[in-house]
Motif scaffolding. Structure first.
Motif, PDB file in Angstrom:
ATOM      1  N   HIS A  26       0.851  -1.194   0.000  1.00  0.00           N
ATOM      2  CA  HIS A  26       0.000   0.000   0.000  1.00  0.00           C
ATOM      3  C   HIS A  26       0.881   1.235   0.000  1.00  0.00           C
ATOM      4  CE1 HIS A  26       0.751   0.425   4.333  1.00  0.00           C
ATOM      5  NE2 HIS A  26       0.656  -0.885   4.361  1.00  0.00           N
ATOM      6  N   ALA A  27       0.351   2.293  -0.574  1.00  0.00           N
ATOM      7  CA  ALA A  27       1.103   3.545  -0.664  1.00  0.00           C
ATOM      8  C   ALA A  27       1.322   4.108   0.737  1.00  0.00           C
ATOM      9  CB  ALA A  27       0.329   4.542  -1.513  1.00  0.00           C
ATOM     10  N   PRO A  28       2.486   4.716   1.002  1.00  0.00           N
ATOM     11  CA  PRO A  28       2.728   5.286   2.325  1.00  0.00           C
ATOM     12  C   PRO A  28       1.745   6.408   2.633  1.00  0.00           C
ATOM     13  CG  PRO A  28       4.449   5.947   0.798  1.00  0.00           C
ATOM     14  CD  PRO A  28       3.627   4.905   0.103  1.00  0.00           C
ATOM     15  N   GLU A  29       1.263   6.422   3.842  1.00  0.00           N
ATOM     16  CA  GLU A  29       0.309   7.452   4.272  1.00  0.00           C
ATOM     17  C   GLU A  29       1.063   8.770   4.461  1.00  0.00           C
ATOM     18  OE1 GLU A  29      -2.586   8.406   7.932  1.00  0.00           O
ATOM     19  OE2 GLU A  29      -1.872   6.341   7.804  1.00  0.00           O
ATOM     20  N   LEU A  30       0.485   9.842   3.976  1.00  0.00           N
ATOM     21  CA  LEU A  30       1.112  11.153   4.113  1.00  0.00           C
ATOM     22  C   LEU A  30       0.170  12.102   4.840  1.00  0.00           C
ATOM     23  CD1 LEU A  30       2.672  11.608   0.565  1.00  0.00           C
ATOM     24  CD2 LEU A  30       3.884  11.109   2.666  1.00  0.00           C
ATOM     25  N   LEU A  41       5.638  12.139   6.222  1.00  0.00           N
ATOM     26  CA  LEU A  41       5.221  10.903   6.860  1.00  0.00           C
ATOM     27  C   LEU A  41       4.750  11.217   8.271  1.00  0.00           C
ATOM     28  CD1 LEU A  41       8.149   8.583   5.740  1.00  0.00           C
ATOM     29  CD2 LEU A  41       5.778   8.358   5.035  1.00  0.00           C
ATOM     30  N   PRO A  42       3.625  10.618   8.718  1.00  0.00           N
ATOM     31  CA  PRO A  42       3.175  10.873  10.077  1.00  0.00           C
ATOM     32  C   PRO A  42       4.188  10.376  11.114  1.00  0.00           C
ATOM     33  CG  PRO A  42       1.871   9.115   9.083  1.00  0.00           C
ATOM     34  CD  PRO A  42       2.746   9.679   8.004  1.00  0.00           C
ATOM     35  N   HIS A  43       4.341  11.098  12.199  1.00  0.00           N
ATOM     36  CA  HIS A  43       5.262  10.773  13.291  1.00  0.00           C
ATOM     37  C   HIS A  43       6.722  10.795  12.843  1.00  0.00           C
ATOM     38  CE1 HIS A  43       1.584   9.659  15.289  1.00  0.00           C
ATOM     39  NE2 HIS A  43       1.336   8.773  14.355  1.00  0.00           N
ATOM     40  N   HIS A  44       6.983  11.581  11.785  1.00  0.00           N
ATOM     41  CA  HIS A  44       8.354  11.743  11.325  1.00  0.00           C
ATOM     42  C   HIS A  44       8.686  13.229  11.270  1.00  0.00           C
ATOM     43  CE1 HIS A  44       9.585   7.686   9.687  1.00  0.00           C
ATOM     44  NE2 HIS A  44       8.343   7.480  10.090  1.00  0.00           N
ATOM     45  N   VAL A  45       9.965  13.529  11.359  1.00  0.00           N
ATOM     46  CA  VAL A  45      10.400  14.913  11.207  1.00  0.00           C
ATOM     47  C   VAL A  45      10.112  15.342   9.775  1.00  0.00           C
ATOM     48  CG1 VAL A  45      12.410  16.433  11.215  1.00  0.00           C
ATOM     49  CG2 VAL A  45      12.207  14.638  12.932  1.00  0.00           C
TER      50      VAL A  45
END
Ligand SMILES: [Zn+2]
Length: 69
Positions: A26-30, A41-45
């Motif tokens: 699945h495509a990465p959630e943005l 990316l969620p929860h990323h810098v």
């Protein structure tokens, strides 16, 4: 010798298919960055502005200087 977890019957093709119905790429959630509104990316810098949770985590200007070398 005790058996442990050994399947009594081999799973049918139908059961194997049902189990694997969730196995897929699945495509990465943005999500939008709260500071620069660029996708990240969620929860990323954030890779665009270097902010995370109201804090400057990455010195973006230092990185830009590195790229120009
Ligand atoms: Zn950002």
């Amino acid at each position: 010798m005790p058996g442990g977890a050994v399947p009594k019957k081999k799973a049918s093709h139908a059961k194997q298919g049902r189990r694997r119905s969730h196995v897929r790429l699945h495509a990465p959630e943005l999500v939008a960055c709260a500071y620069c509104h660029q996708p990240k990316l969620p929860h990323h810098v954030c890779q665009t502005c270097g902010m995370y949770h109201g804090r400057m985590v990455i010195d973006i200007r230092a990185r830009e200087r590195k790229q120009h070398e």
